[in-house]
Design an enzyme around this catalytic site. Structure first.
Site, short mmCIF file in Angstrom:
data_model
loop_
_atom_site.label_atom_id
_atom_site.label_comp_id
_atom_site.label_asym_id
_atom_site.label_seq_id
_atom_site.Cartn_x
_atom_site.Cartn_y
_atom_site.Cartn_z
N ASN A 147 -86.04 -118.10 40.72
CA ASN A 147 -86.26 -119.44 40.20
C ASN A 147 -87.63 -120.04 40.52
O ASN A 147 -88.05 -120.99 39.87
CB ASN A 147 -85.14 -120.38 40.66
CG ASN A 147 -83.92 -120.24 39.76
OD1 ASN A 147 -83.98 -119.56 38.74
ND2 ASN A 147 -82.83 -120.87 40.13
N HIS A 180 -77.20 -115.87 44.72
CA HIS A 180 -77.59 -116.51 43.47
C HIS A 180 -77.09 -115.66 42.31
O HIS A 180 -77.71 -114.68 41.92
CB HIS A 180 -79.11 -116.66 43.43
CG HIS A 180 -79.63 -117.35 42.22
ND1 HIS A 180 -80.91 -117.19 41.75
CD2 HIS A 180 -79.02 -118.20 41.35
CE1 HIS A 180 -81.07 -117.91 40.66
NE2 HIS A 180 -79.93 -118.52 40.39
N SER A 215 -79.48 -122.36 43.19
CA SER A 215 -80.64 -121.83 42.47
C SER A 215 -81.96 -122.19 43.13
O SER A 215 -82.99 -121.64 42.78
CB SER A 215 -80.63 -122.35 41.03
OG SER A 215 -80.66 -123.76 41.01
N GLU A 221 -79.09 -112.10 43.29
CA GLU A 221 -80.12 -112.27 44.30
C GLU A 221 -79.43 -112.75 45.57
O GLU A 221 -78.76 -113.78 45.55
CB GLU A 221 -81.12 -113.31 43.78
CG GLU A 221 -82.38 -113.48 44.56
CD GLU A 221 -83.32 -114.49 43.88
OE1 GLU A 221 -84.54 -114.36 44.05
OE2 GLU A 221 -82.82 -115.41 43.17
#
Length: 284
Positions: free
Chosen positions: A191, A141, A120, A153
């Site tokens: 994130n 991700h 992350s 992602e």
């Protein structure tokens, strides 16, 4: 590359979801973690997740939990990954632990095996530096819960090759996922934004500006979010949130990523959210 067998390293919340998603889309999976107890819990969770999925999402797929689980080998031995075509790593967001895992994987897996880091926040280029196959390292991700989220992602590291990107896109398509390709940066896109939002929401709670319920209601009612930031934190895991925000703070050396002291206190107290039964909310 014709992907036959996929290794999944780490049987936590994300690893369980990735292994389940792969098995449900016809892949042979080897799920590796450090103890039989963790793997037994993972098997139980996957069985329950499939039952839950079939209850809420009716489809033509009549596979039973047992038929899906037959495609997953549960193992504590990394050597079982020696014939894998693709490995997805999901271990904790602590660099010292990840680095050792990649050293081990690099020594065991075939030279043409692609490693996908389901991280992350940790930069993919840093992860690649722990291996001798930097061009075969890519970030993927996944979102939680993995089997129900159609978008991921994907992160291109400094050395990631186009062939590796195409291989990763292929397996994601097989899993029923669409991907957005972004360049490498700590926290990537999702994130860098999400962890700041959650951390600031915890500050609001700490400063007694609003209750957790009201913070989340504002985001759901005013902005149309399906979940508020504190509900999202409980779903992800407060320990993972803290690890991620600490990685951002370390990499950018920017005070805006300073972790809220209430978040640290809750993690120290074992209030990790859904997986521990209590976080900003209580779960049965």
């Amino acid at each position: 590359m014709n992907i036959q067998t996929v290794g999944v390293v780490g049987a936590g919340v994300m690893g369980i979801g990735v292994a389940q998603n792969l098995a449900q889309t016809g892949h042979q999976v080897i799920l590796v973690d450090i103890s039989e107890n963790i793997l037994d819990k993972a098997k139980h969770e996957i069985r329950n997740n499939i039952r839950f999925q079939s209850f809420y999402h009716k489809s033509d797929n009549t596979e039973t939990p047992d038929s899906v689980l037959k495609r997953i080998e549960f193992s504590t031995d990394y050597k079982n990954l020696e014939n894998t075509d693709f490995v997805i790593e999901n271990v904790t967001e602590k660099w010292d632990i990840k680095r050792e895992v990649y050293h081990l994987l690099d020594s065991i897996c075939p030279a043409d095996c692609v490693f996908a880091a389901n991280t992350s926040a940790i930069p993919i280029t840093r992860i690649a530096s722990a291996t001798k196959r930097a061009e075969k390292i890519v970030g993927i991700h996944f979102m939680n819960p993995v089997p129900m989220k159609p978008m991921v992602e994907m992160i291109r590291g400094y050395h990631t090759s186009e062939q590796t990107i195409e291989t990763a896109k292929k397996i994601l398509a097989q899993m029923g996922k669409e991907c957005i390709l972004v360049n490498d940066s700590p926290g990537f896109v999702s994130n860098r934004v999400l962890m700041l939002t959650i951390n600031e929401a915890v500050f609001l709670l700490q400063d007694q500006v609003a209750t957790a319920e009201d913070v989340d209601k504002i985001f759901k009612g005013c902005f149309g979010h399906k979940m508020g930031p504190l509900e999202t934190a409980d779903l992800i895991g407060l320990d993972t949130i803290l690890f991620s925000i600490e990685v951002l703070y370390e990499n950018f050396n920017d005070s805006k990523y300073r972790p809220c002291s209430l978040l640290k206190k809750m993690v120290d107290a074992g209030l990790h959210g859904r997986k521990s039964g209590k976080g900003f909310y209580v779960y049965q």
